[in-house]
Design an enzyme around this catalytic site. Structure first.
Site, PDB file in Angstrom:
ATOM      1  N   ASP A 150       0.834  -1.364  -0.113  1.00  0.00           N
ATOM      2  CA  ASP A 150      -0.094   0.120  -0.040  1.00  0.00           C
ATOM      3  C   ASP A 150       0.826   1.131  -0.142  1.00  0.00           C
ATOM      4  OD1 ASP A 150      -2.087   1.656   0.122  1.00  0.00           O
ATOM      5  OD2 ASP A 150      -2.311   1.587   2.295  1.00  0.00           O
ATOM      6  N   ASP A 345      -2.138   5.151  -5.449  1.00  0.00           N
ATOM      7  CA  ASP A 345      -2.384   4.409  -4.247  1.00  0.00           C
ATOM      8  C   ASP A 345      -2.557   2.949  -4.773  1.00  0.00           C
ATOM      9  OD1 ASP A 345      -3.066   3.294  -1.969  1.00  0.00           O
ATOM     10  OD2 ASP A 345      -4.902   4.236  -1.973  1.00  0.00           O
TER      11      ASP A 345
END
Length: 479
Positions: A150, A345
């Site tokens: 992430d 992201d």
């Protein structure tokens, strides 16, 4: 942390994993009750961006360093039922990393001897386009744990509560870490808590030895969850961490301080949807995953203008367009003066941008909008040779994302547009996996740049970067 799981992902996982993925309700309390034993089914929905996070409340660094505290309490560890029921096996070994196709010759000077190598490689497991997963070996003896990669968060945490996760059976396959089973575990304490739009986690801090991407790192601090809601795997946050968001070194910080890599830089190639070639390289660049030089796209807004408690990989999108099959590309934004700061992201399945742009792109695919405002398209477009185009640096770099990688297939016959409208009134725009699959990206915290180029796959060969600022500009793609 931005962990967007796409709506109706339950149906994908039911088919591919034999497990249902119920969606959470609008509120997400963490309590000591199972509320139905994890067997109930809720209406499908999103796991969205976080709505709050708790400030770090550990006692901090002591004379003994970052890692101190009372010994592990075996009564506080998760129940044995949450142990993994099968180990993770990588799709290919690191021994194949340096191989190249017969038509491509690499100068021997590009690869250092193993003793001099300052980069670490790992393949990533693709979970049906929903997320990308890396394996960690934590503790002594090592315990295998798989977590989501992430770039939208900055901390590592493990041990989701499977009984209240979106998929109990899938959750258990990702593995758990038990401090009492490790001879090198140390308890730090402090409170760790994050609340997402559709999920939450809380726990406390520990430290232990960890193996990741060909490295063994001593004394890594991370959070061990005591309770969580919806999420079915832990998270490896790779965003800006110490000294910005947290008062202790992250996994990436420790790689630098231990001189495993030269600078806080990592490269990412997710590859095409379902291709199975996803990888991450810490401290290095695989020049066989793009062509020509990498283009620097500055973090924008600049680091000094961002909230120091939540510094992110924001970049400025300067154009959005579409290239339909057998047609010239078309822009849907002004040729000059357009700006749209957007977060890159990996924890987001889809991308989220301005609603007017989503509407005009959706029209090109004859999209249908459901009652919750989500754009669905015919899956036939995935087999067509068009691209959705995102420009940076006023057109100096354009990433053309193939329809197949951009249009997200929930399950056969049901597909979503790769961009969806950001929340009403929000300027929190996100370029998620539906964009990243089309690009080769190098996240460079040394120079506050994300280096970009179009993703290709023509072999393997890694070059060390970060030995001097912005030396990534010297790496030329071989494709």
């Amino acid at each position: 942390m931005l962990l967007h799981f796409v709506k109706y992902a339950s149906l994908f996982l039911a088919v591919s994993q034999g497990a249902s993925l119920p969606s959470p309700s609008n509120d997400h309390p963490l309590d000591n009750r199972d509320r139905g034993g994890g067997k109930h089914t809720r209406e499908p929905g999103y796991v969205r961006m976080p709505v709050s996070r708790q400030k770090f409340k550990s006692k901090g660094k002591s004379k003994r360093g970052w890692h101190w505290g009372p010994p592990a309490d075996p009564h506080n560890e998760p129940p044995p039922a949450l142990q993994p029921n099968r180990p993770f096996q990588p799709t290919h070994s690191t021994s194949t990393l340096l191989s190249v196709t017969p038509t491509l010759y690499e100068s021997p000077t590009l690869h250092r001897r193993a003793a001099d190598r300052r980069w670490g490689w790992s393949n990533l497991e693709e979970l049906g386009g929903i997320a990308y997963i890396i394996q960690l070996d934590i503790g002594t003896p090592p315990q295998k744990v798989r977590v989501f990669v992430d770039t939208g968060s900055y901390e590592l945490w493990v041990n989701p509560r499977c009984s209240t996760s979106a998929s109990d059976s899938l959750c258990q396959t990702f593995g758990n870490y038990f401090p009492s089973k490790s001879n090198s575990a140390m308890h730090i304490g402090g409170n760790f808590a994050v609340t997402y739009g559709t999920g939450a986690v809380r726990g406390s801090y520990w430290s232990d030895v960890m193996s990741i991407a060909m490295f063994q790192i001593p004394q890594v601090q991370f959070a061990v969850a005591a309770d969580s809601n919806y999420t079915f795997a832990g998270i490896l946050g790779l965003g800006y961490a110490y000294p910005y968001s947290i008062p202790y070194p992250s996994v990436l910080n420790l790689m630098v301080s231990q001189k495993m890599i030269s600078a806080p830089i990592f490269s990412l190639g997710l590859g095409g949807d379902g291709d199975g070639f996803s990888e991450i390289i810490f401290g290095g660049v695989n020049r066989w995953k793009f062509a020509g030089p990498l283009v620097p796209v500055s973090i924008w807004p600049p680091i000094k203008e961002q909230d120091p408690r939540w510094v992110q990989y924001w970049v400025n999108v300067t154009s959005v367009g579409l290239t339909r099959p057998k047609e010239a590309g078309k822009l849907y934004t002004p040729r000059e003066g357009f700006t749209m700061p957007t977060l890159i992201d990996t924890g987001s399945t889809l991308s989220y941008i301005r609603e007017d742009l989503v509407a005009v792109i959706g029209q090109q695919f004859n999209a249908e909008i459901d009652t919750q405002g989500n754009y669905f398209v015919d899956c036939k477009y995935r087999d067509m040779p068009g691209t959705v185009d995102f420009g940076f640096n006023n057109g100096a770099m354009v990433i053309n994302v193939r329809y197949k990688d951009f249009i997200y297939q929930l399950y056969p016959g049901r597909c979503m547009l790769g961009v969806q409208p950001a929340d009403y009134g929000s300027t929190y725009y996100v370029l998620g996996d539906t964009f990243i699959r089309g690009a080769y990206l190098v996240f460079d915290q040394q120079s506050d740049v994300v280096w970009m180029n179009q993703y290709y796959n023509c072999g393997d060969g890694v070059v060390t970067v970060g030995q001097t600022p912005r030396d990534t500009k010297n790496v030329v793609g071989a494709c």
